[in-house]
Scaffold this active site. Structure first.
Site, PDB file in Angstrom:
ATOM      1  N   GLU A  30     -10.773  -9.806   2.723  1.00 53.74           N
ATOM      2  CA  GLU A  30      -9.505  -9.414   3.317  1.00 53.74           C
ATOM      3  C   GLU A  30      -9.779  -9.328   4.812  1.00 53.74           C
ATOM      4  O   GLU A  30     -10.620  -8.540   5.248  1.00 53.74           O
ATOM      5  CB  GLU A  30      -9.004  -8.067   2.780  1.00 53.74           C
ATOM      6  CG  GLU A  30      -7.678  -7.679   3.454  1.00 53.74           C
ATOM      7  CD  GLU A  30      -6.972  -6.512   2.789  1.00 53.74           C
ATOM      8  OE1 GLU A  30      -7.040  -6.383   1.549  1.00 53.74           O
ATOM      9  OE2 GLU A  30      -6.347  -5.731   3.519  1.00 53.74           O
ATOM     10  N   HIS A  56       0.926   6.211   1.799  1.00 52.27           N
ATOM     11  CA  HIS A  56       1.731   7.152   2.589  1.00 52.27           C
ATOM     12  C   HIS A  56       2.788   7.885   1.782  1.00 52.27           C
ATOM     13  O   HIS A  56       3.285   8.920   2.208  1.00 52.27           O
ATOM     14  CB  HIS A  56       2.366   6.452   3.792  1.00 52.27           C
ATOM     15  CG  HIS A  56       1.337   6.065   4.815  1.00 52.27           C
ATOM     16  ND1 HIS A  56       0.334   6.915   5.208  1.00 52.27           N
ATOM     17  CD2 HIS A  56       1.145   4.920   5.507  1.00 52.27           C
ATOM     18  CE1 HIS A  56      -0.425   6.317   6.097  1.00 52.27           C
ATOM     19  NE2 HIS A  56       0.032   5.105   6.289  1.00 52.27           N
ATOM     20  N   HIS A 105      -3.651  -4.925   7.585  1.00 55.77           N
ATOM     21  CA  HIS A 105      -3.843  -3.804   8.512  1.00 55.77           C
ATOM     22  C   HIS A 105      -3.022  -4.017   9.777  1.00 55.77           C
ATOM     23  O   HIS A 105      -3.229  -4.976  10.506  1.00 55.77           O
ATOM     24  CB  HIS A 105      -5.307  -3.566   8.900  1.00 55.77           C
ATOM     25  CG  HIS A 105      -5.562  -2.107   9.165  1.00 55.77           C
ATOM     26  ND1 HIS A 105      -5.127  -1.473  10.303  1.00 55.77           N
ATOM     27  CD2 HIS A 105      -6.147  -1.147   8.408  1.00 55.77           C
ATOM     28  CE1 HIS A 105      -5.458  -0.197  10.232  1.00 55.77           C
ATOM     29  NE2 HIS A 105      -6.069   0.034   9.091  1.00 55.77           N
ATOM     30  N   ARG A 148      -9.611   7.624  -1.137  1.00 54.39           N
ATOM     31  CA  ARG A 148     -10.585   8.002  -0.101  1.00 54.39           C
ATOM     32  C   ARG A 148     -11.511   9.094  -0.618  1.00 54.39           C
ATOM     33  O   ARG A 148     -11.137   9.871  -1.489  1.00 54.39           O
ATOM     34  CB  ARG A 148      -9.864   8.493   1.162  1.00 54.39           C
ATOM     35  CG  ARG A 148      -9.075   7.419   1.871  1.00 54.39           C
ATOM     36  CD  ARG A 148      -8.553   7.947   3.202  1.00 54.39           C
ATOM     37  NE  ARG A 148      -9.612   8.001   4.180  1.00 54.39           N
ATOM     38  CZ  ARG A 148      -9.805   7.111   5.151  1.00 54.39           C
ATOM     39  NH1 ARG A 148      -8.976   6.097   5.295  1.00 54.39           N
ATOM     40  NH2 ARG A 148     -10.809   7.229   5.988  1.00 54.39           N
ATOM     41  N   THR A 172      -8.415   3.150   8.252  1.00 51.54           N
ATOM     42  CA  THR A 172      -9.623   2.330   8.296  1.00 51.54           C
ATOM     43  C   THR A 172      -9.734   1.640   9.653  1.00 51.54           C
ATOM     44  O   THR A 172      -8.865   0.865  10.033  1.00 51.54           O
ATOM     45  CB  THR A 172      -9.570   1.267   7.166  1.00 51.54           C
ATOM     46  OG1 THR A 172      -9.140   1.910   5.975  1.00 51.54           O
ATOM     47  CG2 THR A 172     -10.934   0.653   6.938  1.00 51.54           C
ATOM     48  N   ASN A 187       0.855  -1.193   0.000  1.00 51.52           N
ATOM     49  CA  ASN A 187       0.000   0.000   0.000  1.00 51.52           C
ATOM     50  C   ASN A 187       0.891   1.244   0.000  1.00 51.52           C
ATOM     51  O   ASN A 187       1.684   1.444   0.925  1.00 51.52           O
ATOM     52  CB  ASN A 187      -0.893  -0.043   1.254  1.00 51.52           C
ATOM     53  CG  ASN A 187      -1.832   1.137   1.315  1.00 51.52           C
ATOM     54  OD1 ASN A 187      -1.440   2.270   1.057  1.00 51.52           O
ATOM     55  ND2 ASN A 187      -3.074   0.889   1.660  1.00 51.52           N
ATOM     56  N   HIS A 190      -5.684   3.468  -1.692  1.00 54.27           N
ATOM     57  CA  HIS A 190      -7.032   3.730  -1.193  1.00 54.27           C
ATOM     58  C   HIS A 190      -7.441   5.118  -1.685  1.00 54.27           C
ATOM     59  O   HIS A 190      -6.893   6.121  -1.234  1.00 54.27           O
ATOM     60  CB  HIS A 190      -7.016   3.671   0.343  1.00 54.27           C
ATOM     61  CG  HIS A 190      -8.363   3.815   0.975  1.00 54.27           C
ATOM     62  ND1 HIS A 190      -8.555   3.660   2.328  1.00 54.27           N
ATOM     63  CD2 HIS A 190      -9.581   4.099   0.461  1.00 54.27           C
ATOM     64  CE1 HIS A 190      -9.839   3.858   2.608  1.00 54.27           C
ATOM     65  NE2 HIS A 190     -10.478   4.133   1.503  1.00 54.27           N
ATOM     66  N   GLU A 225      -8.527   0.178  -3.071  1.00 48.96           N
ATOM     67  CA  GLU A 225      -9.395   0.176  -1.884  1.00 48.96           C
ATOM     68  C   GLU A 225     -10.393   1.309  -2.034  1.00 48.96           C
ATOM     69  O   GLU A 225     -10.023   2.424  -2.426  1.00 48.96           O
ATOM     70  CB  GLU A 225      -8.580   0.402  -0.616  1.00 48.96           C
ATOM     71  CG  GLU A 225      -7.735  -0.778  -0.231  1.00 48.96           C
ATOM     72  CD  GLU A 225      -6.900  -0.479   1.001  1.00 48.96           C
ATOM     73  OE1 GLU A 225      -7.083   0.576   1.631  1.00 48.96           O
ATOM     74  OE2 GLU A 225      -6.044  -1.301   1.318  1.00 48.96           O
ATOM     75  N   ARG A 255      -7.438  12.431   0.722  1.00 48.95           N
ATOM     76  CA  ARG A 255      -6.383  12.978   1.585  1.00 48.95           C
ATOM     77  C   ARG A 255      -4.972  12.513   1.180  1.00 48.95           C
ATOM     78  O   ARG A 255      -3.999  13.144   1.520  1.00 48.95           O
ATOM     79  CB  ARG A 255      -6.639  12.634   3.054  1.00 48.95           C
ATOM     80  CG  ARG A 255      -6.462  11.176   3.384  1.00 48.95           C
ATOM     81  CD  ARG A 255      -6.548  10.939   4.876  1.00 48.95           C
ATOM     82  NE  ARG A 255      -7.906  11.081   5.371  1.00 48.95           N
ATOM     83  CZ  ARG A 255      -8.358  10.431   6.440  1.00 48.95           C
ATOM     84  NH1 ARG A 255      -7.549   9.645   7.130  1.00 48.95           N
ATOM     85  NH2 ARG A 255      -9.607  10.574   6.838  1.00 48.95           N
TER      86      ARG A 255
HETATM   87  N1  PXP Z   1      -5.805  -3.323   4.015  1.00 50.03           N
HETATM   88  C1  PXP Z   1      -6.775  -2.375   4.087  1.00 50.03           C
HETATM   89  C2  PXP Z   1      -8.151  -2.720   3.633  1.00 50.03           C
HETATM   90  C3  PXP Z   1      -6.479  -1.080   4.564  1.00 50.03           C
HETATM   91  O1  PXP Z   1      -7.448  -0.146   4.632  1.00 50.03           O
HETATM   92  C4  PXP Z   1      -5.146  -0.783   4.927  1.00 50.03           C
HETATM   93  C5  PXP Z   1      -4.800   0.604   5.366  1.00 50.03           C
HETATM   94  O2  PXP Z   1      -4.959   1.495   4.322  1.00 50.03           O
HETATM   95  C6  PXP Z   1      -4.189  -1.803   4.820  1.00 50.03           C
HETATM   96  C7  PXP Z   1      -4.542  -3.062   4.385  1.00 50.03           C
HETATM   97  C8  PXP Z   1      -2.756  -1.555   5.173  1.00 50.03           C
HETATM   98  O3  PXP Z   1      -2.647  -1.283   6.529  1.00 50.03           O
HETATM   99  P1  PXP Z   1      -1.254  -0.791   7.115  1.00 50.03           P
HETATM  100  O4  PXP Z   1      -0.950   0.523   6.504  1.00 50.03           O
HETATM  101  O5  PXP Z   1      -1.509  -0.729   8.580  1.00 50.03           O
HETATM  102  O6  PXP Z   1      -0.231  -1.824   6.746  1.00 50.03           O
END
Ligand code: PXP
Length: 236
Positions: free
Chosen positions: A150, A9, A190, A44, A100, A6, A42, A69, A48
């Site tokens: 997931e 960031h 997550h 959003r 999330t 992901n 994601h 996402e 953001r």
């Molecule tokens: N999976 C989903 C559905 C999420 O919303 C997120 C966070 O955006 C992640 C995985 C990744 O989580 P993390 O950034 O804590 O690794």
């Protein structure tokens, strides 16, 4: 197990200055060159971090698979249908949350979820529902037509190293087994980091992990030395 990275960031950091650095396309390329089997972003509702332009560019530039996402929002669904990512992961979204916070309540809105994902499935997009590892949510997901769940690993991740770890881990293990028995494929994500991720190997048949924060956090430190050395040379 496959690894989806992901890169939200990277966009968060870019947006802090409003320019183009660091570039999410370059970030995705580096992830792919180093073992990521998909790129997750994601989009959003408040945009953001990842922006519409990012997903439109990423879909053309990445070599692996784009996993988008998204919340159950009509305008985001429209973008998904336009760009056709390999997969979407449906998540709940609250404007004030930092990230999330919980899984999607599929059981409580079965008809709405089923209707929402229908056009995505009809367009060949793989659909995953981000849910807590709970029996009712898994059973409901199996009725929607989605191919994947997931599992939200946030509660396990927070419990890691405490006396609640075992219970939370067993919840994930049982949830994965139930989902697979109902014909669903299982991803997880997550809060996973370089320690708590190891136990994911104890869960049979997990397909893909989606990890963001811990990877980008580590990258800051593994890359900071080189970045300073280079600038110090230029400053000499
Ligand atoms: N999976 C989903 C559905 C999420 O919303 C997120 C966070 O955006 C992640 C995985 C990744 O989580 P993390 O950034 O804590 O690794």
């Amino acid at each position: 197990m496959l690894l989806g990275v992901n890169i939200d960031h990277v966009a968060t950091l870019r947006n802090a200055r409003g320019g183009v650095e660091p570039d999410v396309v370059e970030a995705a390329k580096i992830c792919e060159e180093n073992g990521a089997t998909s790129i997750t972003t994601h989009l959003r509702e408040d945009r953001r971090h990842i922006k519409d332009e990012d997903v439109r560019t990423l879909i053309k530039t990445i070599k692996t698979k784009l996993n988008l996402e998204m919340a159950m929002a009509d305008d985001i669904q429209k973008i998904a249908l336009e760009i056709k990512p390999h997969s979407i992961c449906l998540v709940p979204e609250k404007r004030q949350e930092v990230t999330t916070e919980g899984g999607l309540d599929v059981a409580g809105q079965l008809e709405k979820v089923t209707e929402f994902i229908k056009p995505l499935l009809e367009n060949g997009i793989v659909v995953s529902l981000f849910i807590d590892p709970e029996k009712s949510q898994i059973e409901a997901t199996s009725k929607t037509g989605a191919q994947f769940i997931e599992m939200h690993t946030g509660t396990y991740s927070n419990a890691f190293g405490t006396d609640k770890e075992e219970q939370e881990f067993q919840n994930l293990k049982n949830a994965a087994e139930l989902a697979q028995n109902l014909g669903l494929k299982v991803n997880a994500g997550h809060g996973l980091n370089y320690e708590n991720v190891k136990r994911m190997h104890e869960i049979n048949g997990l397909y893909e992990l989606n990890i963001g924060h811990s990877i980008i956090s580590r990258a800051v430190f593994t890359g900071l030395g080189e970045a300073v050395r280079k600038m110090a040379e230029l400053a000499k």
